[in-house]
Design an enzyme around this catalytic site. Sequence first.
Site, PDB file in Angstrom:
ATOM      1  N   ALA A  74       0.856  -1.187   0.000  1.00 53.49           N
ATOM      2  CA  ALA A  74       0.000   0.000   0.000  1.00 53.49           C
ATOM      3  C   ALA A  74       0.894   1.240   0.000  1.00 53.49           C
ATOM      4  CB  ALA A  74      -0.891   0.000   1.246  1.00 53.49           C
ATOM      5  N   GLN A  76       1.355   3.666   2.054  1.00 52.14           N
ATOM      6  CA  GLN A  76       2.102   3.854   3.312  1.00 52.14           C
ATOM      7  C   GLN A  76       2.677   2.527   3.833  1.00 52.14           C
ATOM      8  OE1 GLN A  76       3.272   6.433   4.900  1.00 52.14           O
ATOM      9  NE2 GLN A  76       2.389   7.919   3.491  1.00 52.14           N
ATOM     10  N   SER A  77       3.128   1.687   2.937  1.00 48.03           N
ATOM     11  CA  SER A  77       3.693   0.392   3.329  1.00 48.03           C
ATOM     12  C   SER A  77       4.961   0.557   4.171  1.00 48.03           C
ATOM     13  CB  SER A  77       4.024  -0.408   2.066  1.00 48.03           C
ATOM     14  OG  SER A  77       4.855  -1.502   2.379  1.00 48.03           O
ATOM     15  N   ASN A  78       4.947  -0.053   5.352  1.00 47.79           N
ATOM     16  CA  ASN A  78       6.152  -0.091   6.193  1.00 47.79           C
ATOM     17  C   ASN A  78       7.145  -1.100   5.649  1.00 47.79           C
ATOM     18  OD1 ASN A  78       5.021   1.660   8.317  1.00 47.79           O
ATOM     19  ND2 ASN A  78       3.620  -0.057   8.614  1.00 47.79           N
ATOM     20  N   ALA A  80       7.679  -1.693   2.483  1.00 44.67           N
ATOM     21  CA  ALA A  80       8.420  -1.061   1.381  1.00 44.67           C
ATOM     22  C   ALA A  80       9.577  -0.234   1.938  1.00 44.67           C
ATOM     23  CB  ALA A  80       7.469  -0.185   0.563  1.00 44.67           C
TER      24      ALA A  80
END
Length: 328
Positions: A74, A76-78, A80
Amino acid sequence: MSMLEKFERIKLGHFPTPIEHLKNITKYLGGPNIFIKRDDCTGLATGGNKTRKLEFLIPDAIKNKAELVVTVGAVQSNHARQTAAACTLMGLKCLIILEQRVKDPPEAYMNSGNVFLNKLYGADIKICPKNENFLEYYEKTIKDLKAKGTNVYFIPGGGSNPIGSMGYVECLNEIIKENDKYNFSHIVHATGSSGTQAGLLAGRKYFNCNIPVIGICIRYDKTIQIDKVYMEAKKSCELLQCNILDKSEVVVYDEYIGPGYGEPSDEMIEATKLLAKKEGILLDPVYSGKAFAGLIGLVKKKQFTKKDNVLFIHTGGSASLSAYEWAF
Ligand SMILES: *Cc1c(COP(=O)(O)O)cnc(C)c1O
Protein backbone atom coordinates in the site's frame (compact mmCIF):
# COMPACT_ATOMS: atom_id res chain seq x y z
CA MET A 1 22.85 -27.82 12.87
CA SER A 2 19.14 -27.19 13.31
CA MET A 3 16.87 -26.64 10.31
CA LEU A 4 16.39 -22.95 11.13
CA GLU A 5 20.15 -22.36 11.15
CA LYS A 6 20.37 -23.74 7.60
CA PHE A 7 18.75 -20.58 6.24
CA GLU A 8 21.17 -17.84 5.36
CA ARG A 9 20.62 -14.75 7.45
CA ILE A 10 22.25 -11.33 7.45
CA LYS A 11 22.18 -8.88 10.33
CA LEU A 12 19.96 -5.89 9.52
CA GLY A 13 18.46 -5.07 12.91
CA HIS A 14 18.95 -4.97 16.67
CA PHE A 15 18.00 -8.35 18.10
CA PRO A 16 16.71 -9.64 20.44
CA THR A 17 14.18 -6.83 20.82
CA PRO A 18 13.32 -5.92 24.42
CA ILE A 19 10.23 -7.08 26.30
CA GLU A 20 8.75 -4.43 28.60
CA HIS A 21 5.91 -4.36 31.12
CA LEU A 22 3.13 -1.87 30.28
CA LYS A 23 2.44 -1.11 33.92
CA ASN A 24 0.31 2.01 33.41
CA ILE A 25 -1.88 0.34 30.77
CA THR A 26 -2.17 -2.80 32.90
CA LYS A 27 -3.38 -0.69 35.81
CA TYR A 28 -5.68 1.42 33.63
CA LEU A 29 -7.40 -1.58 32.02
CA GLY A 30 -7.56 -3.55 35.26
CA GLY A 31 -7.22 -6.81 33.37
CA PRO A 32 -4.31 -9.17 32.71
CA ASN A 33 -0.68 -8.14 32.98
CA ILE A 34 0.25 -6.65 29.61
CA PHE A 35 3.77 -6.80 28.19
CA ILE A 36 5.11 -5.49 24.91
CA LYS A 37 7.82 -6.89 22.63
CA ARG A 38 9.44 -3.93 20.93
CA ASP A 39 9.70 -5.08 17.32
CA ASP A 40 9.10 -1.41 16.53
CA CYS A 41 12.70 -0.98 17.71
CA THR A 42 14.47 -3.29 15.27
CA GLY A 43 16.62 -0.33 14.29
CA LEU A 44 16.48 -0.49 10.49
CA ALA A 45 14.79 2.56 8.98
CA THR A 46 12.85 3.38 12.19
CA GLY A 47 12.18 -0.32 12.72
CA GLY A 48 9.33 -2.77 12.33
CA ASN A 49 8.46 -6.42 11.77
CA LYS A 50 9.66 -6.57 8.15
CA THR A 51 13.28 -6.26 9.29
CA ARG A 52 13.13 -9.81 10.64
CA LYS A 53 11.82 -11.15 7.35
CA LEU A 54 14.36 -9.19 5.30
CA GLU A 55 17.21 -10.75 7.29
CA PHE A 56 16.28 -13.97 5.47
CA LEU A 57 14.97 -12.55 2.17
CA ILE A 58 17.88 -10.26 1.27
CA PRO A 59 20.51 -13.06 1.39
CA ASP A 60 18.21 -15.08 -0.86
CA ALA A 61 18.14 -12.16 -3.32
CA ILE A 62 21.93 -11.98 -3.22
CA LYS A 63 22.22 -15.76 -3.69
CA ASN A 64 19.99 -15.39 -6.77
CA LYS A 65 22.32 -12.67 -8.12
CA ALA A 66 19.53 -10.08 -8.14
CA GLU A 67 20.19 -6.82 -9.97
CA LEU A 68 16.93 -5.28 -8.84
CA VAL A 69 14.68 -6.06 -5.89
CA VAL A 70 11.03 -5.36 -6.64
CA THR A 71 8.39 -5.28 -3.93
CA VAL A 72 4.78 -4.18 -3.56
CA GLY A 73 2.48 -2.69 -0.92
CA ALA A 74 0.00 0.00 0.00
CA VAL A 75 1.12 3.64 -0.39
CA GLN A 76 2.10 3.85 3.31
CA SER A 77 3.69 0.39 3.33
CA ASN A 78 6.15 -0.09 6.19
CA HIS A 79 7.44 -3.15 4.41
CA ALA A 80 8.42 -1.06 1.38
CA ARG A 81 10.32 1.38 3.60
CA GLN A 82 12.31 -1.34 5.36
CA THR A 83 13.01 -3.09 2.06
CA ALA A 84 14.28 0.17 0.53
CA ALA A 85 16.65 0.63 3.47
CA ALA A 86 17.86 -2.98 3.45
CA CYS A 87 18.53 -2.79 -0.30
CA THR A 88 20.51 0.42 -0.17
CA LEU A 89 22.53 -0.97 2.74
CA MET A 90 23.39 -4.10 0.76
CA GLY A 91 24.09 -2.25 -2.51
CA LEU A 92 20.98 -3.55 -4.27
CA LYS A 93 18.70 -1.47 -6.47
CA CYS A 94 15.08 -1.34 -5.32
CA LEU A 95 11.78 -0.66 -7.08
CA ILE A 96 8.64 -0.22 -5.01
CA ILE A 97 5.23 -0.55 -6.64
CA LEU A 98 2.44 0.96 -4.57
CA GLU A 99 -1.30 0.33 -4.48
CA GLN A 100 -3.79 3.09 -3.62
CA ARG A 101 -6.06 1.34 -1.11
CA VAL A 102 -7.31 4.31 0.93
CA LYS A 103 -10.36 5.99 -0.61
CA ASP A 104 -9.81 9.75 -0.63
CA PRO A 105 -6.45 10.32 1.00
CA PRO A 106 -5.13 13.82 1.56
CA GLU A 107 -1.86 14.87 -0.03
CA ALA A 108 0.13 14.04 3.14
CA TYR A 109 -0.88 10.40 2.81
CA MET A 110 0.52 10.26 -0.72
CA ASN A 111 3.83 12.02 0.04
CA SER A 112 4.76 11.98 3.75
CA GLY A 113 5.67 9.23 6.18
CA ASN A 114 6.89 6.09 4.49
CA VAL A 115 6.72 7.53 0.95
CA PHE A 116 9.12 10.31 1.92
CA LEU A 117 11.48 7.82 3.58
CA ASN A 118 11.45 5.50 0.54
CA LYS A 119 12.73 8.43 -1.49
CA LEU A 120 15.43 9.24 1.07
CA TYR A 121 16.66 5.66 0.73
CA GLY A 122 16.89 6.16 -3.03
CA ALA A 123 14.29 3.60 -4.07
CA ASP A 124 12.38 4.00 -7.32
CA ILE A 125 8.64 4.28 -6.80
CA LYS A 126 5.76 3.52 -9.14
CA ILE A 127 2.17 4.13 -8.08
CA CYS A 128 -0.48 2.00 -9.75
CA PRO A 129 -3.29 4.20 -11.14
CA LYS A 130 -6.55 3.69 -9.23
CA ASN A 131 -8.45 2.40 -12.27
CA GLU A 132 -5.98 -0.42 -12.96
CA ASN A 133 -5.85 -3.91 -11.48
CA PHE A 134 -2.89 -3.90 -9.09
CA LEU A 135 -1.82 -7.52 -9.60
CA GLU A 136 -1.87 -7.16 -13.39
CA TYR A 137 -0.05 -3.83 -13.15
CA TYR A 138 2.89 -5.06 -11.11
CA GLU A 139 3.14 -8.39 -12.92
CA LYS A 140 3.37 -6.54 -16.23
CA THR A 141 5.99 -4.17 -14.82
CA ILE A 142 8.12 -7.13 -13.70
CA LYS A 143 7.63 -8.95 -17.00
CA ASP A 144 8.78 -5.87 -18.94
CA LEU A 145 11.87 -5.53 -16.74
CA LYS A 146 12.75 -9.18 -17.25
CA ALA A 147 12.22 -8.85 -21.02
CA LYS A 148 14.87 -6.12 -20.97
CA GLY A 149 17.27 -8.58 -19.34
CA THR A 150 17.12 -7.34 -15.73
CA ASN A 151 17.55 -10.05 -13.11
CA VAL A 152 14.60 -9.23 -10.84
CA TYR A 153 14.15 -10.64 -7.32
CA PHE A 154 10.53 -10.26 -6.31
CA ILE A 155 9.55 -9.92 -2.66
CA PRO A 156 5.78 -10.34 -2.20
CA GLY A 157 3.72 -7.81 -0.21
CA GLY A 158 4.76 -7.72 3.44
CA GLY A 159 7.68 -10.06 2.67
CA SER A 160 5.26 -12.87 3.35
CA ASN A 161 6.53 -16.12 1.94
CA PRO A 162 8.03 -19.14 3.73
CA ILE A 163 11.55 -17.65 3.68
CA GLY A 164 10.40 -14.32 5.12
CA SER A 165 8.33 -16.12 7.77
CA MET A 166 11.54 -17.60 9.20
CA GLY A 167 12.03 -14.16 10.75
CA TYR A 168 9.06 -14.80 13.02
CA VAL A 169 10.09 -18.36 13.81
CA GLU A 170 13.21 -16.67 15.12
CA CYS A 171 11.11 -14.09 17.00
CA LEU A 172 9.27 -16.87 18.84
CA ASN A 173 12.67 -18.33 19.70
CA GLU A 174 13.57 -15.02 21.37
CA ILE A 175 10.29 -15.06 23.32
CA ILE A 176 10.77 -18.68 24.46
CA LYS A 177 14.30 -17.91 25.69
CA GLU A 178 12.89 -15.30 28.08
CA ASN A 179 9.64 -17.03 28.93
CA ASP A 180 10.87 -18.56 32.20
CA LYS A 181 10.72 -15.02 33.54
CA TYR A 182 7.24 -14.22 32.20
CA ASN A 183 5.21 -17.38 31.61
CA PHE A 184 3.14 -15.76 28.86
CA SER A 185 -0.45 -16.94 28.48
CA HIS A 186 -1.10 -15.34 25.07
CA ILE A 187 0.69 -13.52 22.25
CA VAL A 188 -1.29 -10.80 20.43
CA HIS A 189 -0.27 -8.92 17.27
CA ALA A 190 -1.53 -7.34 14.02
CA THR A 191 -1.97 -9.70 11.07
CA GLY A 192 -1.97 -8.45 7.47
CA SER A 193 -0.07 -10.20 4.69
CA SER A 194 0.14 -13.13 7.17
CA GLY A 195 3.87 -13.89 7.40
CA THR A 196 4.20 -12.71 10.99
CA GLN A 197 1.49 -14.97 12.37
CA ALA A 198 2.53 -17.82 10.05
CA GLY A 199 6.10 -17.64 11.35
CA LEU A 200 4.99 -17.57 14.99
CA LEU A 201 2.64 -20.52 14.42
CA ALA A 202 5.26 -22.54 12.55
CA GLY A 203 7.65 -21.68 15.39
CA ARG A 204 5.21 -23.18 17.88
CA LYS A 205 5.50 -26.49 16.06
CA TYR A 206 9.23 -26.25 15.51
CA PHE A 207 10.02 -25.40 19.16
CA ASN A 208 7.12 -27.33 20.75
CA CYS A 209 5.63 -24.23 22.31
CA ASN A 210 2.01 -23.96 23.45
CA ILE A 211 1.45 -20.21 23.88
CA PRO A 212 -1.68 -19.29 21.87
CA VAL A 213 -1.06 -16.69 19.14
CA ILE A 214 -3.90 -14.25 18.45
CA GLY A 215 -3.88 -12.27 15.20
CA ILE A 216 -5.87 -9.04 15.02
CA CYS A 217 -6.75 -8.67 11.37
CA ILE A 218 -6.46 -5.29 9.66
CA ARG A 219 -7.71 -6.10 6.16
CA TYR A 220 -9.71 -9.24 5.38
CA ASP A 221 -12.59 -11.20 6.90
CA LYS A 222 -11.63 -13.83 9.40
CA THR A 223 -12.33 -16.80 7.12
CA ILE A 224 -10.06 -15.43 4.37
CA GLN A 225 -7.32 -14.45 6.81
CA ILE A 226 -7.34 -17.81 8.60
CA ASP A 227 -6.88 -19.56 5.25
CA LYS A 228 -4.04 -17.24 4.28
CA VAL A 229 -2.21 -17.65 7.58
CA TYR A 230 -2.76 -21.41 7.65
CA MET A 231 -1.42 -21.93 4.10
CA GLU A 232 1.64 -19.81 4.83
CA ALA A 233 2.29 -21.48 8.19
CA LYS A 234 1.92 -24.93 6.64
CA LYS A 235 4.53 -24.10 3.98
CA SER A 236 6.84 -22.80 6.69
CA CYS A 237 6.45 -26.03 8.70
CA GLU A 238 7.30 -28.00 5.56
CA LEU A 239 10.41 -25.91 5.02
CA LEU A 240 11.42 -26.50 8.65
CA GLN A 241 10.61 -30.22 8.35
CA CYS A 242 8.59 -30.13 11.57
CA ASN A 243 5.03 -31.23 12.39
CA ILE A 244 2.33 -29.40 10.44
CA LEU A 245 0.01 -27.24 12.49
CA ASP A 246 -3.72 -27.84 12.76
CA LYS A 247 -5.96 -25.16 11.27
CA SER A 248 -7.65 -24.76 14.66
CA GLU A 249 -4.39 -23.25 15.94
CA VAL A 250 -4.91 -20.19 13.73
CA VAL A 251 -6.81 -17.65 15.84
CA VAL A 252 -7.89 -14.42 14.16
CA TYR A 253 -10.26 -11.60 15.15
CA ASP A 254 -11.66 -9.36 12.40
CA GLU A 255 -13.83 -7.02 14.52
CA TYR A 256 -11.21 -4.29 14.68
CA ILE A 257 -10.65 -3.49 10.99
CA GLY A 258 -12.91 -0.44 11.13
CA PRO A 259 -13.99 1.04 7.77
CA GLY A 260 -11.26 -0.85 5.87
CA TYR A 261 -7.54 -1.31 5.29
CA GLY A 262 -5.65 1.85 6.17
CA GLU A 263 -8.85 3.70 6.99
CA PRO A 264 -8.79 5.22 10.49
CA SER A 265 -11.21 3.87 13.13
CA ASP A 266 -12.29 5.47 16.42
CA GLU A 267 -10.93 2.51 18.40
CA MET A 268 -7.54 2.82 16.65
CA ILE A 269 -7.34 6.53 17.51
CA GLU A 270 -8.29 5.84 21.11
CA ALA A 271 -5.70 3.04 21.43
CA THR A 272 -2.95 5.11 19.80
CA LYS A 273 -3.62 8.10 22.07
CA LEU A 274 -3.79 5.85 25.12
CA LEU A 275 -0.43 4.20 24.51
CA ALA A 276 1.19 7.54 23.70
CA LYS A 277 -0.11 9.17 26.87
CA LYS A 278 0.21 6.28 29.33
CA GLU A 279 3.43 4.65 28.12
CA GLY A 280 5.10 7.12 25.74
CA ILE A 281 4.96 4.48 22.99
CA LEU A 282 3.93 5.28 19.41
CA LEU A 283 1.59 2.87 17.64
CA ASP A 284 0.52 3.29 14.00
CA PRO A 285 -2.86 3.90 12.31
CA VAL A 286 -2.84 0.91 9.93
CA TYR A 287 -1.60 -2.04 12.01
CA SER A 288 -0.44 -1.78 15.61
CA GLY A 289 -3.09 0.85 16.54
CA LYS A 290 -5.86 -1.46 15.39
CA ALA A 291 -4.17 -4.48 16.95
CA PHE A 292 -3.91 -2.74 20.30
CA ALA A 293 -7.55 -1.66 19.97
CA GLY A 294 -8.24 -5.38 19.51
CA LEU A 295 -6.31 -6.25 22.65
CA ILE A 296 -8.28 -3.62 24.63
CA GLY A 297 -11.51 -5.04 23.16
CA LEU A 298 -10.58 -8.57 24.22
CA VAL A 299 -9.73 -7.38 27.75
CA LYS A 300 -13.12 -5.65 27.96
CA LYS A 301 -14.86 -8.82 26.74
CA LYS A 302 -13.10 -10.74 29.55
CA GLN A 303 -11.20 -13.00 27.17
CA PHE A 304 -8.29 -13.02 29.64
CA THR A 305 -8.13 -13.53 33.40
CA LYS A 306 -6.38 -11.11 35.76
CA LYS A 307 -3.65 -13.71 36.26
CA ASP A 308 -2.82 -13.93 32.54
CA ASN A 309 0.42 -12.48 31.19
CA VAL A 310 -0.34 -11.21 27.70
CA LEU A 311 2.47 -10.29 25.30
CA PHE A 312 1.64 -7.73 22.62
CA ILE A 313 4.13 -7.76 19.75
CA HIS A 314 4.54 -4.16 18.59
CA THR A 315 5.16 -4.69 14.87
CA GLY A 316 6.14 -1.05 14.21
CA GLY A 317 4.68 1.42 11.72
CA SER A 318 4.89 4.76 13.55
CA ALA A 319 6.72 6.17 10.51
CA SER A 320 3.29 6.59 8.90
CA LEU A 321 1.86 8.72 11.76
CA SER A 322 2.86 12.01 10.11
CA ALA A 323 0.96 10.93 6.99
CA TYR A 324 -2.15 10.42 9.15
CA GLU A 325 -2.19 13.60 11.22
CA TRP A 326 -5.55 14.52 9.59
CA ALA A 327 -7.15 11.45 11.17
CA PHE A 328 -6.33 12.57 14.71
C1 LIG B 1 3.24 -5.50 7.77
C2 LIG B 1 2.87 -5.06 9.12
C3 LIG B 1 2.10 -5.90 9.96
C4 LIG B 1 1.51 -7.20 9.52
O1 LIG B 1 2.44 -8.24 9.39
P1 LIG B 1 2.17 -9.37 8.29
O2 LIG B 1 3.35 -10.24 8.39
O3 LIG B 1 2.06 -8.63 6.99
O4 LIG B 1 0.91 -10.04 8.63
C5 LIG B 1 1.84 -5.48 11.24
N1 LIG B 1 2.27 -4.28 11.67
C6 LIG B 1 3.00 -3.45 10.91
C7 LIG B 1 3.40 -2.15 11.46
C8 LIG B 1 3.31 -3.81 9.60
O5 LIG B 1 4.01 -2.98 8.83
